[in-house]
Scaffold this motif. Structure first.
Motif, mmCIF file in Angstrom:
data_model
loop_
_atom_site.group_PDB
_atom_site.id
_atom_site.type_symbol
_atom_site.label_atom_id
_atom_site.label_comp_id
_atom_site.label_asym_id
_atom_site.label_seq_id
_atom_site.Cartn_x
_atom_site.Cartn_y
_atom_site.Cartn_z
ATOM 1 N N PHE A 55 30.214 54.148 26.437
ATOM 2 C CA PHE A 55 30.704 52.728 26.408
ATOM 3 C C PHE A 55 31.688 52.341 27.239
ATOM 4 N N LEU A 56 31.466 51.048 27.791
ATOM 5 C CA LEU A 56 32.509 50.589 28.725
ATOM 6 C C LEU A 56 32.827 49.028 27.917
ATOM 7 N N ALA A 57 34.064 48.790 27.659
ATOM 8 C CA ALA A 57 34.184 47.794 26.997
ATOM 9 C C ALA A 57 35.659 47.194 27.381
ATOM 10 N N HIS A 58 35.825 45.925 26.917
ATOM 11 C CA HIS A 58 37.298 45.132 27.193
ATOM 12 C C HIS A 58 37.771 44.713 25.556
ATOM 13 N N GLN A 59 39.025 44.847 25.553
ATOM 14 C CA GLN A 59 39.778 44.157 24.481
ATOM 15 C C GLN A 59 40.867 43.480 24.974
ATOM 16 N N GLY A 60 40.503 42.156 24.655
ATOM 17 C CA GLY A 60 41.726 40.986 25.026
ATOM 18 C C GLY A 60 41.778 40.838 26.467
ATOM 19 N N ARG A 61 42.905 40.212 27.162
ATOM 20 C CA ARG A 61 43.017 39.836 28.209
ATOM 21 C C ARG A 61 44.303 40.624 28.948
ATOM 22 N N SER A 62 45.096 41.187 27.986
ATOM 23 C CA SER A 62 46.426 41.634 28.399
ATOM 24 C C SER A 62 46.282 42.902 28.923
ATOM 25 N N LYS A 63 46.990 43.263 29.965
ATOM 26 C CA LYS A 63 46.923 44.574 30.684
ATOM 27 C C LYS A 63 47.826 45.704 30.082
ATOM 28 N N GLU A 64 48.591 45.288 29.131
ATOM 29 C CA GLU A 64 49.843 45.929 28.405
ATOM 30 C C GLU A 64 48.910 46.813 27.165
ATOM 31 N N ARG A 65 49.004 47.984 27.275
ATOM 32 C CA ARG A 65 48.446 48.908 26.240
ATOM 33 C C ARG A 65 49.203 48.628 24.968
ATOM 34 N N GLY A 66 48.471 48.486 23.917
ATOM 35 C CA GLY A 66 49.051 48.098 22.614
ATOM 36 C C GLY A 66 48.081 48.109 21.669
ATOM 37 N N ASP A 68 46.524 45.853 19.926
ATOM 38 C CA ASP A 68 45.686 44.750 20.181
ATOM 39 C C ASP A 68 44.669 45.055 21.319
ATOM 40 N N THR A 69 45.225 46.070 22.316
ATOM 41 C CA THR A 69 44.341 45.985 23.452
ATOM 42 C C THR A 69 43.594 47.323 23.517
ATOM 43 N N VAL A 70 43.753 48.313 22.685
ATOM 44 C CA VAL A 70 43.035 49.423 22.702
ATOM 45 C C VAL A 70 41.951 49.442 21.777
ATOM 46 N N LEU A 71 40.816 50.447 22.187
ATOM 47 C CA LEU A 71 39.526 50.088 21.586
ATOM 48 C C LEU A 71 39.412 51.338 20.159
ATOM 49 N N ASP A 72 40.460 51.999 19.858
ATOM 50 C CA ASP A 72 40.258 52.794 18.733
ATOM 51 C C ASP A 72 39.508 52.306 17.417
ATOM 52 N N LEU A 73 39.707 51.247 16.962
ATOM 53 C CA LEU A 73 39.430 50.416 15.883
ATOM 54 C C LEU A 73 37.640 50.403 16.159
ATOM 55 N N HIS A 74 37.669 49.818 17.363
ATOM 56 C CA HIS A 74 36.106 49.696 17.701
ATOM 57 C C HIS A 74 35.280 50.887 17.463
ATOM 58 N N ALA A 75 35.844 51.869 18.150
ATOM 59 C CA ALA A 75 34.951 53.219 18.340
ATOM 60 C C ALA A 75 34.938 53.899 16.803
ATOM 61 N N LYS A 76 35.894 53.538 16.010
ATOM 62 C CA LYS A 76 35.810 54.169 14.789
ATOM 63 C C LYS A 76 34.774 53.436 14.002
ATOM 64 N N HIS A 77 34.482 52.180 14.009
ATOM 65 C CA HIS A 77 33.760 51.248 13.105
ATOM 66 C C HIS A 77 32.493 51.666 13.820
#
Ligand code: 3PG
Length: 390
Positions: A55-66, A68-77
């Motif tokens: 899976f390739l995906a984006h989350q938010g617009r920021s380039k800062e890791r935090g 709100d910008t990582v995909l952990d919740l999405h992968a788990k769900h």
């Protein structure tokens, strides 16, 4: 453009670009619409014998890791919905993807220069991604208007590529409108703040016989351009000429532009404010319009009832506050009851129908695209779709 059914997936590693970009509130996904929307494709890819989905995906617009910008919740769900483990990796570059993992999600591609201004960098990043898979499938309709590495550069590097079931569904639902093949009467309801994000869509349907029901800041701009005092309501003074031109063309041969002639005003936005439903002629001074009024609701609902096709983008009031939801809720309910072909798009309209407890199945099509839907319906060729066609 190839569709999923045309692709040879057996034993292949599938690079699957999705748009599961979601609001995160208090450490939780605010909704899972976009994750649920990709499930049919994921299941189909697996049932077609693919070895691995990356899976390739984006989350938010920021380039800062935090958070709100990582995909952990999405992968788990996603894993929970599928009943399978989705292995989440912490990067997109220099990762070793375990061969045995069937479902792997790379980290937010935007943290790795996905959206860089430099096309050389985007292409170089796309090459890194291309090295991970054999086939490319795009289901990220909501991001297809972005000329980004994983959207428009990567597919050009892949021999075998095509549209997933979601992208196919979006195109099939929206394309007939572009081609003017919708049943008439055709009603377009537009809310929201900015004319320039919606002008393409308006232009597209002026000549296709649509009638337009406006609300929100856009309606205020049209009203102000006609000479009404809208007090201190949200409006765009720089867009009066655009509004006048659209109004003139819509009303030239027939009356096809509808603006609220009564409105809900308050001193400020809030959940516990005093509101007044007044004729537009009575708005003055520092009053602020936050929703369409009762008479306008009735008029809009009657037009919806009399429609065969209805397209809605953007609430007609400030729906994040309870007192200003009535107009948009009435529109949503009327669409559901209309028996017409109903198409809804835009994050805020979709959030509203979700919060009303309406199911997406009660509409003909609920688009996962916000900006992408507007650009598609504005007649623009989306880079993500064009790249699948080359
Ligand atoms: C969206 O939420 O509309 C898509 O994920 C695209 O996001 P973007 O506007 O940040 O490119």
């Amino acid at each position: 453009m190839k569709l999923l059914k045309d692709l040879d997936l057996k034993g292949k590693r599938v690079l699957y670009r999705v748009d599961i970009n979601s609001s995160i509130m208090n450490g939780k996904l605010a909704d899972d619409d976009r994750i649920r929307a990709i499930l049919p494709t994921v299941k189909r890819i697996l049932s077609r014998g693919a070895k691995q989905i990356i899976f390739l995906a984006h989350q938010g617009r920021s380039k800062e890791r935090g958070p709100d910008t990582v995909l952990d919740l999405h992968a788990k769900h996603l894993g929970e919905l599928l009943g399978k483990e989705v292995l989440k990796l912490d990067s997109c570059r220099d990762v070793k993807i375990p061969e045995k993992a069937q479902l792997v999600m790379l980290e937010n591609v935007r943290l790795d220069d996905e959206a860089s201004d430099d096309s050389g960098k985007r292409e170089a990043f796309a090459r890194v991604l291309a090295g991970y898979g054999d086939v490319y499938v795009n289901d990220a309709f909501a991001a297809c208007h972005r000329d980004h590495a994983s959207i428009s550069f990567l597919p050009k590097l892949m021999k075998e590529k095509g549209a997933g079931l979601l992208l196919q569904r979006e195109i099939e639902a929206l394309d007939p409108l572009l081609k003017g093949k919708m049943k008439k009467p055709f009603t377009v309801i537009i809310g929201g703040a900015k004319i320039d994000t919606k002008i393409g869509l308006i232009e597209q349907f002026i000549d296709k016989g649509a009638r337009f029901l406006l609300g929100g800041g856009i309606a205020n701009t049209f009203l102000a351009a006609e000479g009404y005092d809208v007090g201190e309501s949200l409006q765009e003074k720089t867009q009066y000429d655009v509004a006048r031109d659209v109004a003139m063309r819509l009303d030239a041969e027939s009356h096809r532009l509808f603006l609220p002639k009564d409105v809900v005003c308050a001193d400020e936005a809030g959940d516990h404010v005093t509101t007044m439903d007044i004729p537009i002629d009575d708005v003055m001074g520092d009053m602020k319009i936050f929703d369409i009024g009762e008479r306008a609701i009735q008029g809009y609902v009657n037009l919806i009832r009399d429609s065969e096709t209805i397209l809605w983008n953007g609430p007609v009031g400030l729906t994040e506050y309870q007192p200003f939801r009535k107009g948009s809720e009435a529109i949503a309910r009327a669409m559901v009851k209309s028996g017409a072909t109903t198409i809804v798009g835009g994050g805020e309209s979709v959030a509203l129908i979700n919060s009303m407890g309406l199911s997406h199945h009660q509409f003909t099509h609920v688009s996962t695209g916000g900006g992408a839907m507007l650009e598609f319906l504005g007649g623009k060729k989306l880079p993500g779709i064009m790249a699948l066609e080359t």
